[in-house]
Scaffold this motif. Sequence first.
Motif, PDB file in Angstrom:
ATOM      1  N   ALA A  97       0.860  -1.189   0.000  1.00 56.63           N
ATOM      2  CA  ALA A  97       0.000   0.000   0.000  1.00 56.63           C
ATOM      3  C   ALA A  97       0.894   1.237   0.000  1.00 56.63           C
ATOM      4  CB  ALA A  97      -0.908  -0.002   1.220  1.00 56.63           C
ATOM      5  N   CYS A  98       0.344   2.360  -0.447  1.00 55.71           N
ATOM      6  CA  CYS A  98       1.152   3.573  -0.511  1.00 55.71           C
ATOM      7  C   CYS A  98       0.271   4.796  -0.303  1.00 55.71           C
ATOM      8  CB  CYS A  98       1.856   3.660  -1.870  1.00 55.71           C
ATOM      9  SG  CYS A  98       0.704   3.681  -3.275  1.00 55.71           S
ATOM     10  N   PHE A  99       0.880   5.919   0.045  1.00 49.69           N
ATOM     11  CA  PHE A  99       0.175   7.194   0.217  1.00 49.69           C
ATOM     12  C   PHE A  99       1.140   8.294  -0.172  1.00 49.69           C
ATOM     13  CE2 PHE A  99      -1.365  10.794   2.852  1.00 49.69           C
ATOM     14  CZ  PHE A  99      -2.655  10.864   2.346  1.00 49.69           C
ATOM     15  N   ARG A 125      -2.294  10.290   6.576  1.00 50.02           N
ATOM     16  CA  ARG A 125      -2.597   8.958   6.049  1.00 50.02           C
ATOM     17  C   ARG A 125      -3.726   8.308   6.861  1.00 50.02           C
ATOM     18  NH1 ARG A 125       2.086   4.528   4.503  1.00 50.02           N
ATOM     19  NH2 ARG A 125       0.759   3.180   3.206  1.00 50.02           N
ATOM     20  N   ASN A 126      -4.789   7.884   6.150  1.00 49.56           N
ATOM     21  CA  ASN A 126      -5.944   7.216   6.747  1.00 49.56           C
ATOM     22  C   ASN A 126      -6.669   8.089   7.782  1.00 49.56           C
ATOM     23  OD1 ASN A 126      -5.733   4.782   5.271  1.00 49.56           O
ATOM     24  ND2 ASN A 126      -4.071   4.111   6.602  1.00 49.56           N
ATOM     25  N   ARG A 169      -7.101   7.980   2.033  1.00 50.66           N
ATOM     26  CA  ARG A 169      -6.963   6.530   2.001  1.00 50.66           C
ATOM     27  C   ARG A 169      -5.720   6.137   1.209  1.00 50.66           C
ATOM     28  NH1 ARG A 169      -9.888   7.001   5.430  1.00 50.66           N
ATOM     29  NH2 ARG A 169     -11.939   6.073   5.847  1.00 50.66           N
ATOM     30  N   ASP A 170      -5.165   4.970   1.559  1.00 49.61           N
ATOM     31  CA  ASP A 170      -4.016   4.434   0.839  1.00 49.61           C
ATOM     32  C   ASP A 170      -4.383   4.052  -0.586  1.00 49.61           C
ATOM     33  OD1 ASP A 170      -2.355   4.725   2.973  1.00 49.61           O
ATOM     34  OD2 ASP A 170      -2.395   2.631   3.592  1.00 49.61           O
ATOM     35  N   GLN A 177      -2.376   1.909  -4.224  1.00 45.46           N
ATOM     36  CA  GLN A 177      -1.617   0.693  -4.533  1.00 45.46           C
ATOM     37  C   GLN A 177      -0.342   1.071  -5.279  1.00 45.46           C
ATOM     38  OE1 GLN A 177      -2.302  -2.605  -3.783  1.00 45.46           O
ATOM     39  NE2 GLN A 177      -0.252  -2.958  -4.612  1.00 45.46           N
ATOM     40  N   CYS A 214       2.361   5.508  -7.152  1.00 45.34           N
ATOM     41  CA  CYS A 214       1.241   5.231  -6.250  1.00 45.34           C
ATOM     42  C   CYS A 214      -0.041   5.651  -6.954  1.00 45.34           C
ATOM     43  CB  CYS A 214       1.411   6.006  -4.942  1.00 45.34           C
ATOM     44  SG  CYS A 214       0.212   5.552  -3.651  1.00 45.34           S
ATOM     45  N   ASP A 251      -4.665   6.383  -4.387  1.00 45.49           N
ATOM     46  CA  ASP A 251      -4.730   6.932  -3.035  1.00 45.49           C
ATOM     47  C   ASP A 251      -5.590   8.196  -3.046  1.00 45.49           C
ATOM     48  OD1 ASP A 251      -2.794   8.205  -4.564  1.00 45.49           O
ATOM     49  OD2 ASP A 251      -1.551   8.731  -2.831  1.00 45.49           O
TER      50      ASP A 251
END
Length: 434
Positions: A85-87, A94-95, A100-101, A103, A114, A117
């Motif tokens: 997962a990535c941000f 983050r979150n 949201r994260d 891929q 990424c 996100d």
Amino acid sequence: MKTFNSWLRAFAALLLVSGAAGCKVEFPDNAAYTCAVEADCGGDGYLCTALPNGGPKYCCFPEPDEKCNGVDDDCDGAVDELEAACFSGAANLRNVGACRDGQSVCTREGTVACVGDVLPAGERCNSVDDDCDGQVDEDFDRMTDPFNCGTCGTACTAQQNCVEGQCQKRTELDCGNGIDDNRDGPADCADRDDCDNQACGAGCTCQNGKKTETGCGNGVDDDDDRSIDCADRDDCDDQSCGAGCVCDQGRKAESLCTPDSADEDGDGQLNCNDTDCERKECGPGLACSVPSGQTPSACVEGACGNGDDDDENGQTDCLDSACNGQSCGMGCTCLALAKTESDCTDRINNDGDEFTDCADPDCGNKYCVAGETNAVCVTAANRCAEQNCRDGVDNDGDTLTDCADTVDCPNNVACTRVVGGNRVAGVCRAGSCT
């Protein structure tokens, strides 16, 4: 790691053709070995893995992580697939809220990107923390915002304001300036939709379409009706005319009667010497006693059910003559220097003499059903008795009505019966009205 690259794929194709012709081929150390099952790969951690898209199987030694290199590094049959997962925004967001994260994916250039996100956005009124700051819809005042009035998305019309979260018709701006501010016809207090219960100036409030005096002690005719303060009875009776003062039947009356207070009503009489202070508090547990035509007045026992000798005269509560006729608690009244039952309907022994309601001699001929005037205590018989045998009501609550209550409505007592839809006078006989 042994795997297929572009030149090995051609070599593998040759291998497959040769095998079909019964030829034996020796593989170099860096060649890709075909396999059918894991055992064909000789162990040592090698896996029998298929090329992407269902290609032929080959022996592959997995590495811990997939890289962006055009090779199936982790031997799972897929090339350059990243699972992390990535941000791409600030780490502290983050979150949080809507953030949201996404891929991690490989680009054509062999770098990692990424995708998917969700990053902070401008806050909208939607019950979501769009800017990921830990607050929801914080930029919107739903009590006053005409586009989000009360709830997000509720918009008021051009003729409305948002007032305390409700869309309301634009109102008279000033209810005491003599101007029809919203141009709807009536002005000031006459504009009842807008001005009822609103101020029409200092000491003035609009009520029922007219000015009403509310400053009842300022010496000004606030509503312009030529009656000032307490003299304006329609508006000021029972209203405050200042600290320790209340308007009573068109005049000022003392309401603060403690020894440290002043002559609040300006009549020259202070505290318990002012007849306005009769039975009003003059200290903790004390009340003024102002006997008619007698002097001096005194601050005497006022709390007649607290068990204390509040005025320190050696007599407590009902034993103090100052308490005669005063309450000694719920359903209890001081009479003749004793507690007496005064509520004979509540099934409580209010005076503490072990007798309750109609069983208490204090309750003779007193009402014994709350709100019912046709049922009184007959203490000699220790019961609540029906007094009206003509109204079709079970007045005493014993489930028997009128003549059916033979104890309270015996033979020859007047009753009423219905004949042909008409009420006809009769007398009770054997439990019926005849």
